[in-house]
Motif scaffolding. Structure first.
Motif, PDB file in Angstrom:
ATOM      1  N   LYS A 366       1.006  -1.360   0.136  1.00 43.64           N
ATOM      2  CA  LYS A 366      -0.053   0.259  -0.191  1.00 43.64           C
ATOM      3  C   LYS A 366       0.980   1.254   0.029  1.00 43.64           C
ATOM      4  CE  LYS A 366      -3.330   2.627   3.054  1.00 43.64           C
ATOM      5  NZ  LYS A 366      -4.404   2.072   3.960  1.00 43.64           N
ATOM      6  N   LEU A 367       1.596   0.997   1.174  1.00 39.61           N
ATOM      7  CA  LEU A 367       2.634   2.352   0.869  1.00 39.61           C
ATOM      8  C   LEU A 367       3.778   2.782  -0.437  1.00 39.61           C
ATOM      9  CD1 LEU A 367       4.450   2.229   3.881  1.00 39.61           C
ATOM     10  CD2 LEU A 367       2.563   4.041   3.485  1.00 39.61           C
ATOM     11  N   GLN A 368       3.847   1.595  -1.089  1.00 39.54           N
ATOM     12  CA  GLN A 368       4.576   2.020  -2.789  1.00 39.54           C
ATOM     13  C   GLN A 368       4.117   2.053  -3.117  1.00 39.54           C
ATOM     14  OE1 GLN A 368       7.789   0.641  -3.144  1.00 39.54           O
ATOM     15  NE2 GLN A 368       7.439   2.113  -4.446  1.00 39.54           N
ATOM     16  N   ARG A 369       2.350   1.748  -3.403  1.00 38.97           N
ATOM     17  CA  ARG A 369       1.216   2.674  -4.442  1.00 38.97           C
ATOM     18  C   ARG A 369       1.544   4.078  -3.972  1.00 38.97           C
ATOM     19  NH1 ARG A 369      -1.181  -2.406  -3.354  1.00 38.97           N
ATOM     20  NH2 ARG A 369      -2.707  -1.769  -1.953  1.00 38.97           N
ATOM     21  N   GLN A 370       1.072   4.110  -2.632  1.00 36.09           N
ATOM     22  CA  GLN A 370       0.730   5.598  -2.353  1.00 36.09           C
ATOM     23  C   GLN A 370       2.560   6.504  -2.860  1.00 36.09           C
ATOM     24  OE1 GLN A 370       0.165   5.298   2.027  1.00 36.09           O
ATOM     25  NE2 GLN A 370      -1.724   5.054   1.488  1.00 36.09           N
ATOM     26  N   ILE A 371       3.319   6.090  -2.857  1.00 33.16           N
ATOM     27  CA  ILE A 371       4.769   6.316  -3.341  1.00 33.16           C
ATOM     28  C   ILE A 371       4.668   6.670  -4.713  1.00 33.16           C
ATOM     29  CG2 ILE A 371       7.178   6.102  -2.935  1.00 33.16           C
ATOM     30  CD1 ILE A 371       7.555   4.620  -0.743  1.00 33.16           C
ATOM     31  N   ALA A 374       2.245   9.124  -5.288  1.00 30.92           N
ATOM     32  CA  ALA A 374       2.762  10.878  -4.939  1.00 30.92           C
ATOM     33  C   ALA A 374       3.327  11.406  -6.279  1.00 30.92           C
ATOM     34  CB  ALA A 374       3.650  10.904  -4.406  1.00 30.92           C
ATOM     35  N   ARG A 375       4.692  10.744  -6.481  1.00 33.77           N
ATOM     36  CA  ARG A 375       5.825  10.892  -7.160  1.00 33.77           C
ATOM     37  C   ARG A 375       5.227  11.155  -8.421  1.00 33.77           C
ATOM     38  NH1 ARG A 375       9.983  11.006  -4.794  1.00 33.77           N
ATOM     39  NH2 ARG A 375      10.916   9.176  -3.816  1.00 33.77           N
ATOM     40  N   ALA A 376       4.206  10.632  -8.880  1.00 31.86           N
ATOM     41  CA  ALA A 376       3.496  10.370 -10.693  1.00 31.86           C
ATOM     42  C   ALA A 376       2.642  11.871 -10.510  1.00 31.86           C
ATOM     43  CB  ALA A 376       2.305  10.118 -10.822  1.00 31.86           C
ATOM     44  N   ALA A 377       2.520  12.193  -9.190  1.00 31.88           N
ATOM     45  CA  ALA A 377       1.464  13.958  -9.199  1.00 31.88           C
ATOM     46  C   ALA A 377       2.167  14.963  -8.652  1.00 31.88           C
ATOM     47  CB  ALA A 377       0.497  13.973  -7.852  1.00 31.88           C
ATOM     48  N   LEU A 386       6.611   8.726   2.013  1.00 33.53           N
ATOM     49  CA  LEU A 386       5.969   7.961   2.564  1.00 33.53           C
ATOM     50  C   LEU A 386       7.325   6.838   2.559  1.00 33.53           C
ATOM     51  CD1 LEU A 386       2.956   8.580   0.076  1.00 33.53           C
ATOM     52  CD2 LEU A 386       2.647   8.288   2.761  1.00 33.53           C
ATOM     53  N   ALA A 387       8.509   7.170   2.214  1.00 33.06           N
ATOM     54  CA  ALA A 387       9.116   5.966   1.520  1.00 33.06           C
ATOM     55  C   ALA A 387      10.034   6.011   2.742  1.00 33.06           C
ATOM     56  CB  ALA A 387      10.527   7.034   0.738  1.00 33.06           C
ATOM     57  N   ARG A 388      10.636   7.177   3.523  1.00 27.44           N
ATOM     58  CA  ARG A 388      10.916   6.618   4.903  1.00 27.44           C
ATOM     59  C   ARG A 388      10.059   5.930   5.699  1.00 27.44           C
ATOM     60  NH1 ARG A 388      12.068  12.088   4.451  1.00 27.44           N
ATOM     61  NH2 ARG A 388      10.586  12.639   6.002  1.00 27.44           N
TER      62      ARG A 388
END
Length: 409
Positions: A366-371, A374-377, A386-388
């Motif tokens: 889930k965190l990977q998808r959110q990261i 966020a980068r795409a946006a 989120l990476a930390r």
């Protein structure tokens, strides 16, 4: 008629002597010639000269008393004054007068010497009295007693003073000696009482020591002997004729006990040394079970080793920690192997581990998808945050996966 410088004989036979006061009749001579008469009385004069010479020598070279010397002088002077000799009688009188002066000078010299001796004797006796009075307070009984006896001998060798002074000093001297003797007597009477009490106390200590000599309660009895020794020292010395015998009995009783204890301890030490050797061999046998590869076999082997271990008696105290530590190390290794096996084979623990791993994996995904979103946006700040968070979850996941592998999954 016949004559010489100091005398003459007239025609009647009367003999005269010439003196400063004129002629004096010496005597009458009828038995021979006038020359013989003069010669006779001249010999008497020579006899007086010799007698005076001898007296002068005695006064000069001997301890002739003034009284005896004066009596001798008076005796000769009487003969000279009677004029029964022909010669220079005035010269004899002058020699006698000079001898009187000599005797008087000697009398005064002796008087002064006696006064000096008396004064020295007074100071010496006063010093003896002062020392005796100081010694009267001493507690060095032997030394002070010997010194007082020596002072008495010294006193006896000194001249007497006048009766009053001598009696007063002797009274003080005697009183000091009596005071010392009284104190010494009281001291030794007290000492005798203390020694008698010490004897009674030591008799009791000896009786208890002898009663304990056969005990085999080694620790308690040894401690009691130490207490008895302390009591012995505190009791003081008994009379000399009892002290050595009591001590020999007291020490002998202790020797019996400690000799028996030493013999038992020597046997025990030998046995414990043998026990240590056996336990070291068992510890070596147990250490060969490591690392644990077959838990069941290792457990059975260690149980057998431990049973044999328990059957062996005590080892020396100082060697116990090391050899027991070796056994405990093997025991802990087997226990850890058992715990690992239990975790690996426990269904409930396996299910909990699998569930936790699945939850952590879902959170990581889930965190990977959110990261990625966020980068795409273009929101890099949110992506970094989120990476930390992802790093922490990933570490937990890795740990959970490792634990799950221990269960064989």
């Amino acid at each position: 008629m016949s004559s010489d410088p100091w005398g003459r004989v007239d025609e009647t036979g009367t003999v005269y002597v010439r003196t400063a006061d004129g002629e004096k009749v010496v005597g009458s001579w009828q038995a021979g010639t006038p020359e013989e008469a003069l010669a006779y009385f001249e010999r008497k004069y020579e006899g007086l000269v010799v007698e005076i010479g001898l007296l002068e020598k005695r006064v000069k070279t001997t301890d002739l008393s003034a009284k005896d010397a004066t009596a001798a002088i008076d005796h000769i002077r009487h003969q000279v004054d009677e004029h029964h000799a022909v010669g220079d009688l005035d010269a004899l009188r002058k020699r006698l007068d000079k001898l009187v002066e000599t005797v008087e000078a000697r009398r005064e010299e002796r008087k002064a010497q006696k006064a000096k001796q008396t004064d020295e004797a007074r100071h010496a006796k006063e010093a003896l009295v002062a020392e005796a009075e100081e010694l009267a307070q001493s507690e060095q009984w032997r030394a002070a007693g010997e010194r007082l006896r020596a002072l008495v001998d010294t006193w006896k060798g000194l001249p007497r003073l006048d009766r009053k002074s001598d009696d007063e000093l002797w009274h003080r001297f005697s009183h000091a000696r009596s005071a010392f003797s009284k104190r010494r007597k009281a001291h030794f009477a007290s000492l005798d009482a203390q020694r008698e009490e010490a004897r009674k106390v030591k008799e009791r200590l000896v009786a208890e020591a002898e009663a304990l000599s056969g005990s085999t309660d080694w620790g308690v009895t040894a401690a009691r002997y130490r207490e008895l020794m302390a009591d012995w020292k505190a009791a003081g010395r008994a009379q000399r004729e009892h002290e050595d015998d009591l001590w020999n009995r007291f020490r002998g009783a202790q020797d019996v006990f400690f000799a028996a204890r030493s013999e038992v301890f020597a046997e025990r030490d030998a046995e414990q040394a043998e026990n240590l050797k056996l336990k070291e061999e068992l510890a070596g046998e147990a250490e060969k079970l490591l690392p644990v590869t077959d838990l069941k076999a290792a457990r059975a082997a260690f149980r057998s080793i431990n049973e044999r271990w328990e059957a062996i008696g005590h080892v020396p105290r100082d060697a116990r920690p090391k050899v027991e530590g070796r056994m405990h190390t093997v025991e802990r290794a087997i226990q850890e192997a058992e715990e690992a096996e239990w975790r690996r084979t426990n269904p409930e623990a396996r299910a909990r581990a699998a569930g936790l791993t699945g939850q952590l994996q879902d959170a990581v995904d889930k965190l990977q998808r959110q990261i990625d979103a966020a980068r795409a946006a273009g929101n890099d700040a949110k992506a970094d945050k989120l990476a930390r968070e992802l790093e922490g979850r990933q570490a937990l996941l890795d740990q959970a996966l490792k634990g799950l592998q221990e269960f064989g999954g």
